[in-house]
Design a protein around this motif. Structure first.
Motif, PDB file in Angstrom:
ATOM      1  N   ALA A 186       0.712  -9.386  28.442  1.00  0.00           N
ATOM      2  CA  ALA A 186      -0.639  -8.891  28.672  1.00  0.00           C
ATOM      3  C   ALA A 186      -1.456  -9.870  29.510  1.00  0.00           C
ATOM      4  O   ALA A 186      -2.169  -9.477  30.443  1.00  0.00           O
ATOM      5  N   SER A 187      -1.348 -11.146  29.187  1.00  0.00           N
ATOM      6  CA  SER A 187      -2.095 -12.147  29.957  1.00  0.00           C
ATOM      7  C   SER A 187      -1.571 -12.261  31.377  1.00  0.00           C
ATOM      8  O   SER A 187      -2.335 -12.474  32.318  1.00  0.00           O
ATOM      9  N   LEU A 188      -0.264 -12.068  31.542  1.00  0.00           N
ATOM     10  CA  LEU A 188       0.317 -12.101  32.883  1.00  0.00           C
ATOM     11  C   LEU A 188      -0.203 -10.930  33.719  1.00  0.00           C
ATOM     12  O   LEU A 188      -0.544 -11.097  34.897  1.00  0.00           O
TER      13      LEU A 188
ATOM     14  N   LEU B 187      -2.249  -0.478  35.649  1.00  0.00           N
ATOM     15  CA  LEU B 187      -2.534   0.824  36.255  1.00  0.00           C
ATOM     16  C   LEU B 187      -3.943   0.866  36.838  1.00  0.00           C
ATOM     17  O   LEU B 187      -4.151   1.356  37.965  1.00  0.00           O
ATOM     18  N   LEU B 188      -4.913   0.337  36.088  1.00  0.00           N
ATOM     19  CA  LEU B 188      -6.291   0.337  36.578  1.00  0.00           C
ATOM     20  C   LEU B 188      -6.460  -0.534  37.814  1.00  0.00           C
ATOM     21  O   LEU B 188      -7.253  -0.221  38.708  1.00  0.00           O
ATOM     22  N   SER B 189      -5.742  -1.625  37.867  1.00  0.00           N
ATOM     23  CA  SER B 189      -5.860  -2.550  39.004  1.00  0.00           C
ATOM     24  C   SER B 189      -4.879  -2.221  40.124  1.00  0.00           C
ATOM     25  O   SER B 189      -4.845  -2.925  41.143  1.00  0.00           O
TER      26      SER B 189
ATOM     27  N   ALA C 144       2.766  -3.490  20.238  1.00  0.00           N
ATOM     28  CA  ALA C 144       2.483  -2.190  20.836  1.00  0.00           C
ATOM     29  C   ALA C 144       1.119  -2.184  21.521  1.00  0.00           C
ATOM     30  O   ALA C 144       0.964  -1.673  22.641  1.00  0.00           O
ATOM     31  N   PHE C 145       0.126  -2.774  20.857  1.00  0.00           N
ATOM     32  CA  PHE C 145      -1.216  -2.818  21.435  1.00  0.00           C
ATOM     33  C   PHE C 145      -1.252  -3.641  22.717  1.00  0.00           C
ATOM     34  O   PHE C 145      -1.825  -3.220  23.737  1.00  0.00           O
ATOM     35  N   LEU C 146      -0.637  -4.825  22.685  1.00  0.00           N
ATOM     36  CA  LEU C 146      -0.686  -5.710  23.847  1.00  0.00           C
ATOM     37  C   LEU C 146       0.125  -5.161  25.016  1.00  0.00           C
ATOM     38  O   LEU C 146      -0.265  -5.309  26.181  1.00  0.00           O
ATOM     39  N   LEU C 147       1.250  -4.519  24.727  1.00  0.00           N
ATOM     40  CA  LEU C 147       2.032  -3.906  25.797  1.00  0.00           C
ATOM     41  C   LEU C 147       1.268  -2.736  26.421  1.00  0.00           C
ATOM     42  O   LEU C 147       1.314  -2.527  27.637  1.00  0.00           O
ATOM     43  N   ALA C 148       0.553  -1.963  25.579  1.00  0.00           N
ATOM     44  CA  ALA C 148      -0.282  -0.881  26.108  1.00  0.00           C
ATOM     45  C   ALA C 148      -1.410  -1.452  26.964  1.00  0.00           C
ATOM     46  O   ALA C 148      -1.739  -0.901  28.028  1.00  0.00           O
ATOM     47  N   ALA C 149      -1.986  -2.579  26.505  1.00  0.00           N
ATOM     48  CA  ALA C 149      -3.039  -3.230  27.288  1.00  0.00           C
ATOM     49  C   ALA C 149      -2.508  -3.698  28.627  1.00  0.00           C
ATOM     50  O   ALA C 149      -3.179  -3.557  29.668  1.00  0.00           O
ATOM     51  N   SER C 150      -1.291  -4.243  28.619  1.00  0.00           N
ATOM     52  CA  SER C 150      -0.660  -4.687  29.864  1.00  0.00           C
ATOM     53  C   SER C 150      -0.489  -3.525  30.833  1.00  0.00           C
ATOM     54  O   SER C 150      -0.797  -3.634  32.029  1.00  0.00           O
TER      55      SER C 150
END
Length: 335
Positions: free
Chosen positions: A105-107, A173-175, A162-168
């Motif tokens: 996610a941070s990456l 996608l947004l960027s 699951a949450f962090l992978l979804a955030a990633s």
């Protein structure tokens, strides 16, 4: 205390394991879509024949890839061994407990916000993400009374991952950087360069050396915390250092291969079954056996459907998921 003494045959066992690692590394260099003769393999390994285009290509493509496989396999196996010792949880693994998902996610955030960031910066960001993932899992698993039970920490790890992978995925996608993020986090060693190996190797080597220096304390801690306190072990200091080692190892591995689960859970189990529970033996053996397993998985990925590649993360899942289910079925026992 006899169970934690080093066996007299330790030197022989580690010597045989190193020979096996050398053989598997040579096979990994030899096998692949591009045929390599034994003479060419020797030239690659000994840095000879630089004027040969084929040898030069393999030296710049396959060689750093297999060295990276050794480093990542060792890093994830040692991180898993330390986690299992600290938590006395046989299901502990950097990929299952939120560390690699946090680093992912941070990456993704770093690639989106600072696309020109160099590899060292990417690695530092992965360290922070791995720490965030670990703290979220520990915090979520500690909400109820009774502390961090083995199954509770696995459930918390699954939810946080699951949450962090979804955030990633959402950030990429947004960027509109999903392609770039996927290249980093696909769980493979394709495109590994010597520059990346040179950046990651000092971090992994230093972290493994620190883990070996702390292995005696970890052995006692993995058996009984009260006994560790009675023997004068500074619990807060030991745990802080070892958690930092885990973050360094997991973050460095994700910076190179992305999210890679199961190897950190499987290898310590195999090592303890073969060589005992003394972490003065478990840590160095996890280095060697983790490197061997990663090399074999990468070689399978390159050769099973050559010239196309099967993702290494898929190879890991094929072996790791049945192993995980077997451990769960057997029941969680104190290490």
């Amino acid at each position: 205390m006899s169970g934690i003494r080093k066996p007299k045959s330790f030197a022989l066992k580690i010597g045989l394991s190193l020979v096996a690692l050398a053989v598997i590394f040579s096979l990994a260099m030899w096998l692949g879509a591009k045929d390599v003769t034994l003479r060419e393999l020797w030239s690659i390994l000994t840095n000879q024949g630089g004027n040969d285009d084929k040898i030069a290509m393999l030296r710049e493509i396959r060689y750093p890839r297999e060295v990276a496989a050794v480093l990542v396999g060792a890093a994830l196996a040692v991180a898993g061994a330390i986690m299992q010792g600290l938590t006395r949880n046989p299901l502990a693994d950097p990929g299952l407990l939120g560390l690699t998902a946090g680093a992912n996610a941070s990456l993704a955030l770093a690639v989106a916000a600072l696309p020109a960031m160099n590899y060292v910066g990417i690695m530092l960001v992965c360290f922070l993400g791995a720490a965030l993932g670990m703290f979220l899992v520990i915090g979520l698993g500690s909400l109820k009374k009774g502390g961090l039970s083995p199954f509770r920490i696995v459930l918390a790890g699954s939810a946080v991952s699951a949450f962090l992978l979804a955030a990633s995925e959402g950030i990429s996608l947004l960027s509109k950087t999903s392609k770039d993020v996927t290249m980093w986090t696909s769980g493979g060693l394709i495109g590994t360069t010597w520059a990346q190996v040179q950046a990651i190797s000092p971090v992994i080597i230093v972290a493994i050396v620190v883990a070996m220096l702390m292995s005696k304390s970890l052995t006692i801690l993995s058996l009984n915390e009260e006994a560790a306190v009675g023997l004068g072990i500074r619990m807060a200091y030991v745990k802080t250092v070892l958690y930092l080692v885990i973050i360094m190892l997991a973050g460095a591995a994700v910076a190179l291969v992305g999210n890679m689960a199961f190897i950190g859970m499987m290898i310590p189990h195999i090592v303890r079954a073969l060589f005992g529970t003394d972490y003065r033996i478990v840590i160095p053996m996890s280095v060697i056996w983790g490197a061997m397993f990663m090399l074999m998985a990468d070689t399978l990925g390159r050769t099973v459907h050559a010239p196309f590649e099967t993702p290494v993360v898929a190879i890991m899942a094929i072996f790791g998921l049945p192993f995980f289910l077997a451990v769960v079925r057997k029941g969680v026992k104190a290490l």
